[in-house]
Design an enzyme around this catalytic site. Structure first.
Site, short mmCIF file in Angstrom:
data_model
loop_
_atom_site.label_atom_id
_atom_site.label_comp_id
_atom_site.label_asym_id
_atom_site.label_seq_id
_atom_site.Cartn_x
_atom_site.Cartn_y
_atom_site.Cartn_z
N TYR A 95 35.14 40.42 30.14
CA TYR A 95 33.85 40.73 30.13
C TYR A 95 34.21 42.68 30.01
O TYR A 95 33.42 42.70 28.85
CB TYR A 95 33.03 40.34 31.72
CG TYR A 95 31.86 40.84 31.52
CD1 TYR A 95 31.04 41.39 30.50
CD2 TYR A 95 31.73 41.77 32.81
CE1 TYR A 95 29.89 41.81 30.60
CE2 TYR A 95 31.23 42.62 32.78
CZ TYR A 95 29.55 42.07 32.68
OH TYR A 95 28.58 43.29 32.60
N ASN B 61 28.20 47.48 40.82
CA ASN B 61 27.24 46.57 40.96
C ASN B 61 25.96 46.36 41.81
O ASN B 61 25.55 46.72 42.69
CB ASN B 61 28.41 45.72 42.21
CG ASN B 61 29.29 45.01 42.46
OD1 ASN B 61 30.77 46.37 41.99
ND2 ASN B 61 29.97 44.49 42.26
N ARG C 276 39.93 35.82 43.61
CA ARG C 276 39.43 35.42 42.75
C ARG C 276 39.33 35.72 41.54
O ARG C 276 39.61 37.22 41.10
CB ARG C 276 37.75 35.81 42.10
CG ARG C 276 36.80 34.95 41.52
CD ARG C 276 35.28 35.31 41.77
NE ARG C 276 35.52 36.89 41.78
CZ ARG C 276 34.07 37.18 42.08
NH1 ARG C 276 32.65 36.35 41.78
NH2 ARG C 276 33.49 38.16 41.57
N1 UFG Z 1 32.49 37.18 46.44
C1 UFG Z 1 33.13 37.28 47.18
N2 UFG Z 1 32.77 35.43 47.41
C2 UFG Z 1 31.55 35.13 46.30
C3 UFG Z 1 31.29 36.35 45.82
C4 UFG Z 1 31.73 37.06 45.48
O1 UFG Z 1 34.36 36.84 48.00
O2 UFG Z 1 31.28 34.20 46.83
C5 UFG Z 1 33.40 39.00 46.19
C6 UFG Z 1 34.18 39.30 44.98
O3 UFG Z 1 35.51 38.86 45.61
C7 UFG Z 1 34.64 40.64 45.07
C8 UFG Z 1 32.53 40.74 45.00
O4 UFG Z 1 32.17 39.42 46.54
O5 UFG Z 1 34.80 41.81 45.14
C9 UFG Z 1 31.03 41.34 44.06
O6 UFG Z 1 31.21 39.96 43.30
P1 UFG Z 1 30.27 40.01 42.85
O7 UFG Z 1 30.59 38.43 41.97
O8 UFG Z 1 28.91 40.24 43.62
O9 UFG Z 1 30.32 41.26 41.73
P2 UFG Z 1 31.68 41.65 40.86
O10 UFG Z 1 32.13 42.43 41.37
O11 UFG Z 1 32.34 40.17 40.68
O12 UFG Z 1 31.12 41.93 39.35
C10 UFG Z 1 29.91 43.13 39.55
C11 UFG Z 1 28.96 42.82 38.29
C12 UFG Z 1 29.98 42.41 37.04
C13 UFG Z 1 30.89 43.83 36.88
C14 UFG Z 1 32.16 43.97 38.00
C15 UFG Z 1 32.22 45.28 37.68
O13 UFG Z 1 28.22 41.70 38.15
O14 UFG Z 1 28.88 43.13 35.98
O15 UFG Z 1 31.01 44.38 39.03
O16 UFG Z 1 33.66 44.57 38.15
F1 UFG Z 1 31.73 43.82 35.46
#
Ligand code: UFG
Length: 328
Positions: A140, A169, A281
């Site tokens: 991504y 985020n 993850r």
């Molecule tokens: N998380 C959990 N449980 C869940 C969902 C998420 O523990 O059910 C954790 C993830 O592991 C992460 C944090 O919560 O540590 C935030 O996760 P999100 O999926 O909400 O967001 P991300 O950090 O993965 O992603 C966001 C944006 C992406 C961007 C990224 C930068 O959605 O577009 O930040 O790494 F690329």
């Protein structure tokens, strides 16, 4: 200004469309509705179609006398990108290039691009400044960085003027409560915590408890979707006033762990949220916190929702009122 918004039926796109209308811009939305929602587009025309359709783009540019494009249409899930890089390269890079080509062959003058903190990969310093090396750890981030690279070369060769906004985020919802985050499947933390609070899920899985962070869970910088929308408009208006192409980070500059988010959500909803611990993850960096001094200094951007609880309150208003998302 006359503005075409790709992905304007999606989460960040629809909030930005609303802010654009509030500031008297004329907007048309292009969205293939693969992820977006017809009901999220309120008060402007929605054209159902593909960003890759050059003929359609040319027709729309001419018909609406488009001066600027805001490009939100993309695939945006870190985990999914690790499993299916092909789809991410096709949608984000191939289709993105097709849009850039259509823009430089037309009289469109400005492009505002949705980029991401995922371009940085594992940070060497926190908060992360824009000059930090960009070494993505997932497809991504790599696809967004690829399009940023193309934009730089297109600027040199064809005079493309762009602003690339690297979001941390995105979270929250418009305080009006009628548009918000609705992904299928939902993978983002705040909606999942709130769905758990609503009893729509038995418990929230926390991905990883052994990260090198104070409580062992991942730390992120949550930024309200309306503050992102504001930044898009400031960046566009600055270009129209003569500013050169820019890359900006967008975050609040404060890191919150997954457990901090759960606690803040419990405070907002007034009841406990059941959690369980699961494996890490794939593709998740331990800590991502934005250094956003550049956009604050240059465009005088100021987040209106600086506190995590304020952000979650707006998300709660949306989810409580629409437990089934836009279907309700
Ligand atoms: N998380 C959990 N449980 C869940 C969902 C998420 O523990 O059910 C954790 C993830 O592991 C992460 C944090 O919560 O540590 C935030 O996760 P999100 O999926 O909400 O967001 P991300 O950090 O993965 O992603 C966001 C944006 C992406 C961007 C990224 C930068 O959605 O577009 O930040 O790494 F690329």
């Amino acid at each position: 200004m006359n503005i075409l918004v790709t992905g304007g039926a999606g989460y960040i796109g629809s909030h930005t469309v609303r802010e654009l209308i509030n500031r008297n811009h004329r907007v048309v939305v292009l969205d293939n509705l693969s992820k977006g929602h017809r009901a999220a587009v309120k008060g402007v025309e929605l054209i159902e179609g593909e960003t890759a359709d050059r003929d359609l783009l040319k027709k729309l540019f001419a018909k609406y006398d488009v001066e600027a494009v805001m490009h939100f249409a993309a695939s945006s899930l870190v985990g999914e990108s690790v499993r299916q890089p092909s789809g991410y390269y096709r949608n984000n890079v191939v289709n993105g290039l097709s849009l850039l080509d259509a823009i430089v062959e037309s009289s469109v003058r400005y492009l505002v691009f949705s980029s991401t903190a995922a371009v940085y990969g594992e940070p060497r310093e926190v908060p992360i400044p824009e000059e930090h090396p960009a070494v993505p750890t997932n497809p991504y981030g790599a696809t967004k960085l690829a399009l940023e690279g193309a934009m730089r070369w297109y600027e040199d060769a064809y005079g493309l003027r762009y602003a690339s906004l690297r979001y941390f985020n995105a979270a929250g919802a418009d305080p009006a409560g009628d548009i918000g985050e609705d992904h299928e499947p939902e993978t983002h933390l705040i909606p999942l915590v709130l769905k758990t609070a609503l009893g729509l899920m038995p418990c929230l899985e926390i991905f990883g408890s052994d990260y090198p962070t104070p409580d062992g869970t991942c730390v992120r910088d949550y930024i309200h979707v309306n503050d992102l929308a504001d930044a898009h408009i400031l960046a566009l208006e600055a270009m129209a006033a003569g500013a050169p192409s820019k890359v900006y980070n967008l975050g609040n500059g404060s890191g919150y762990s997954v457990l901090d988010v759960v606690r803040a959500a419990e405070y907002v909803v007034g009841r406990p949220v059941k959690v369980s611990y699961a494996e890490r993850r794939q593709g998740d960096p331990a800590v991502l916190v934005a250094g956003s001094d550049k956009i604050k200094g240059e465009l005088n951007w100021r987040p209106r929702f600086a506190g995590l609880r304020d952000i979650i309150e707006t998300a709660w208003l949306w989810h409580r009122g629409h437990p089934g998302g836009f279907r309700d």
